[in-house]
Design an enzyme around this catalytic site. Structure first.
Site, PDB file in Angstrom:
ATOM      1  N   THR A 165      -4.677   4.062  35.642  1.00  0.00           N
ATOM      2  CA  THR A 165      -5.457   2.990  35.025  1.00  0.00           C
ATOM      3  C   THR A 165      -6.899   3.405  34.778  1.00  0.00           C
ATOM      4  O   THR A 165      -7.509   2.993  33.786  1.00  0.00           O
ATOM      5  CB  THR A 165      -5.422   1.735  35.918  1.00  0.00           C
ATOM      6  OG1 THR A 165      -4.076   1.263  36.003  1.00  0.00           O
ATOM      7  CG2 THR A 165      -6.292   0.625  35.351  1.00  0.00           C
ATOM      8  N   TYR A 171      -2.105  -3.137  29.624  1.00  0.00           N
ATOM      9  CA  TYR A 171      -2.807  -2.034  28.975  1.00  0.00           C
ATOM     10  C   TYR A 171      -1.954  -0.767  29.029  1.00  0.00           C
ATOM     11  O   TYR A 171      -0.881  -0.739  29.639  1.00  0.00           O
ATOM     12  CB  TYR A 171      -4.153  -1.790  29.661  1.00  0.00           C
ATOM     13  CG  TYR A 171      -4.021  -1.631  31.151  1.00  0.00           C
ATOM     14  CD1 TYR A 171      -3.693  -0.408  31.724  1.00  0.00           C
ATOM     15  CD2 TYR A 171      -4.210  -2.722  32.004  1.00  0.00           C
ATOM     16  CE1 TYR A 171      -3.555  -0.274  33.087  1.00  0.00           C
ATOM     17  CE2 TYR A 171      -4.058  -2.604  33.368  1.00  0.00           C
ATOM     18  CZ  TYR A 171      -3.734  -1.381  33.912  1.00  0.00           C
ATOM     19  OH  TYR A 171      -3.582  -1.251  35.262  1.00  0.00           O
ATOM     20  N   SER A 213       0.934   6.429  37.439  1.00  0.00           N
ATOM     21  CA  SER A 213       1.295   6.940  38.759  1.00  0.00           C
ATOM     22  C   SER A 213       2.661   6.491  39.250  1.00  0.00           C
ATOM     23  O   SER A 213       3.187   7.048  40.214  1.00  0.00           O
ATOM     24  CB  SER A 213       0.224   6.577  39.788  1.00  0.00           C
ATOM     25  OG  SER A 213       0.245   5.194  40.099  1.00  0.00           O
ATOM     26  N   ASP A 224      -0.748   2.745  41.763  1.00  0.00           N
ATOM     27  CA  ASP A 224       0.586   2.367  42.250  1.00  0.00           C
ATOM     28  C   ASP A 224       1.091   3.278  43.362  1.00  0.00           C
ATOM     29  O   ASP A 224       1.709   2.814  44.324  1.00  0.00           O
ATOM     30  CB  ASP A 224       1.590   2.354  41.096  1.00  0.00           C
ATOM     31  CG  ASP A 224       1.412   1.159  40.182  1.00  0.00           C
ATOM     32  OD1 ASP A 224       0.602   0.274  40.518  1.00  0.00           O
ATOM     33  OD2 ASP A 224       2.072   1.102  39.133  1.00  0.00           O
ATOM     34  N   LYS A 277      -1.997  -0.277  49.229  1.00  0.00           N
ATOM     35  CA  LYS A 277      -2.336  -1.225  48.178  1.00  0.00           C
ATOM     36  C   LYS A 277      -1.775  -2.584  48.576  1.00  0.00           C
ATOM     37  O   LYS A 277      -0.586  -2.726  48.862  1.00  0.00           O
ATOM     38  CB  LYS A 277      -1.747  -0.769  46.848  1.00  0.00           C
ATOM     39  CG  LYS A 277      -2.161  -1.612  45.654  1.00  0.00           C
ATOM     40  CD  LYS A 277      -1.641  -1.024  44.343  1.00  0.00           C
ATOM     41  CE  LYS A 277      -2.082  -1.858  43.144  1.00  0.00           C
ATOM     42  NZ  LYS A 277      -1.623  -1.297  41.858  1.00  0.00           N
ATOM     43  N   GLU A 288      14.782  -1.715  68.951  1.00  0.00           N
ATOM     44  CA  GLU A 288      15.848  -2.503  68.329  1.00  0.00           C
ATOM     45  C   GLU A 288      17.116  -1.677  68.084  1.00  0.00           C
ATOM     46  O   GLU A 288      18.087  -2.188  67.534  1.00  0.00           O
ATOM     47  CB  GLU A 288      15.349  -3.085  67.017  1.00  0.00           C
ATOM     48  CG  GLU A 288      14.267  -4.140  67.171  1.00  0.00           C
ATOM     49  CD  GLU A 288      14.751  -5.350  67.948  1.00  0.00           C
ATOM     50  OE1 GLU A 288      15.902  -5.778  67.710  1.00  0.00           O
ATOM     51  OE2 GLU A 288      14.005  -5.844  68.806  1.00  0.00           O
TER      52      GLU A 288
END
Length: 361
Positions: free
Chosen positions: A44, A58, A91, A125, A197, A318
């Site tokens: 970006t 975009y 990305s 990303d 992110k 677990e």
């Protein structure tokens, strides 16, 4: 007599002021700017939109590295900046082959005495994944800083220029040496291992939710308040310089009513390792446990992780990891556990040794 004394005083004052000016000029000239190389990969930060108000929809990765550099001329006051276009991709298309190419180029550049730091422009990303991969394979204490933006370069309030300026500043800062690979956006410095992110579109999307950021950039200076405790860069055992490929490792995501189909398909595709993004503390649903156990018996390495996003997946918590011969993923996200497992498999297939790596890196 008075005139002569006044003239001598004026001459002395002039000489003093001249010496001060010369000393200041000499001091300014002696300040050596760091040499920072920008490696551009797209994203970006190199994107363009149809209008100045286009902040979604975009096109990423359309602006080249030289245009990015020219858009922030202020960088020339803080560093000697050069640029290379390594990739030009969004990305989400970042792959293992890109990581290997990037890591080799970073290591080659940092081995040169005329390179003090590296900035990598990247789409947001998968920025955190590239940062963690490099955190494990870069063999230098010199700063490596990943940077991106949440708005394209054509947006009226694009965040890319300021982020890039801060990244160059950080890559050339002595305080950043030896801190591992760093991520800087929105005036905040985060460590590669723990950052993620957290928001699809907001500018302050990159955070380290539980452990906190490493510091800020304020007034043209980085301020650090903590350091990453896990080993990184020169302290790791991983070396990719002679690798041409990485082992296939996949992620299987758990959910209510999950069955074995995804796991069986991934194993059939040739996966050498599998990260199970389990619910809660990496729990294994009843329909999934047999498929994972079967995969392990076929030689596939299994790491128990969690989709929760925070907290430690406890070994033998677990699930009985000792009995199943599984690895507990500690507090790594599934996507970062995948990276560490890939690199671990370039060294060993011993689960005890791989567990040690998960507690070390």
């Amino acid at each position: 007599m008075l005139f002569r004394q006044t003239a001598r005083s004026a001459a002395a004052l002039f000489g003093f002021l001249f010496c001060l000016a010369f000393a200041a000029q000499a001091q300014t000239a002696s300040v050596k700017l760091p040499n920072v190389t920008i490696l551009a990969t797209g994203g970006t930060i190199a994107g363009t939109g149809a209008t100045s108000t286009t902040t979604v929809g975009y096109t990423a990765a359309t602006v080249g590295v030289q245009a990015l550099i020219q858009a922030v001329p202020e960088m020339t006051k803080i560093a000697n900046v050069s640029g290379e276009q390594v990739f030009q991709i969004a990305s989400e298309n970042m792959g293992n082959e890109h990581w290997l190419t990037l890591a080799k180029r970073v290591n080659t550049l940092l081995a040169q005495s005329n390179v003090d730091g590296i900035v990598i422009t990247h789409g947001t990303d998968t920025l955190e994944e590239t940062a963690y991969f490099l955190n494990l394979v870069v063999k230098s204490r010199k700063p490596v800083v990943l940077v991106g933006s949440m708005r394209p370069s054509t947006a009226m309030s694009a965040d890319g220029p300021a982020n890039l300026y801060n990244a160059v500043l950080l890559a050339g800062a002595p305080d950043a040496v030896g801190r591992g690979v760093l991520v800087v956006l929105n005036d905040q410095i985060n460590g590669a291992r723990d950052v993620t992110k957290t928001n699809t579109t907001s500018l302050d999307t990159f955070k380290t939710p539980e452990l906190g950021m490493l510091g800020y950039i304020v007034g043209g200076k980085p301020f650090f308040y903590r350091a990453s405790a896990r080993k990184h860069t020169v302290e790791t055992e991983f070396d990719v310089m002679n690798l041409s490929a990485l082992p296939q490792v996949e992620i299987a995501y758990a959910h209510a009513n999950v069955g074995p189909v995804a796991i069986e398909a991934l194993v059939a595709s040739g996966a050498k390792g599998l990260v199970h993004a389990g619910v809660g503390d990496g729990s294994l649903p009843a329909k999934v446990r047999p498929a994972l156990s079967s995969a392990r018996k076929k030689g596939v390495l299994i790491v128990r992780s969690s989709r929760v996003g925070q907290g430690i997946v406890a070994r033998n918590g677990e699930a009985n990891d000792d009995e199943l011969d599984f690895v507990a993923g500690d507090n790594l996200s599934p996507q970062k556990a995948r990276i560490l497992l890939m690199l671990a498999l370039t060294r060993t297939t011993n689960t005890r040794d791989i567990q040690r790596m998960f507690y070390t890196y």
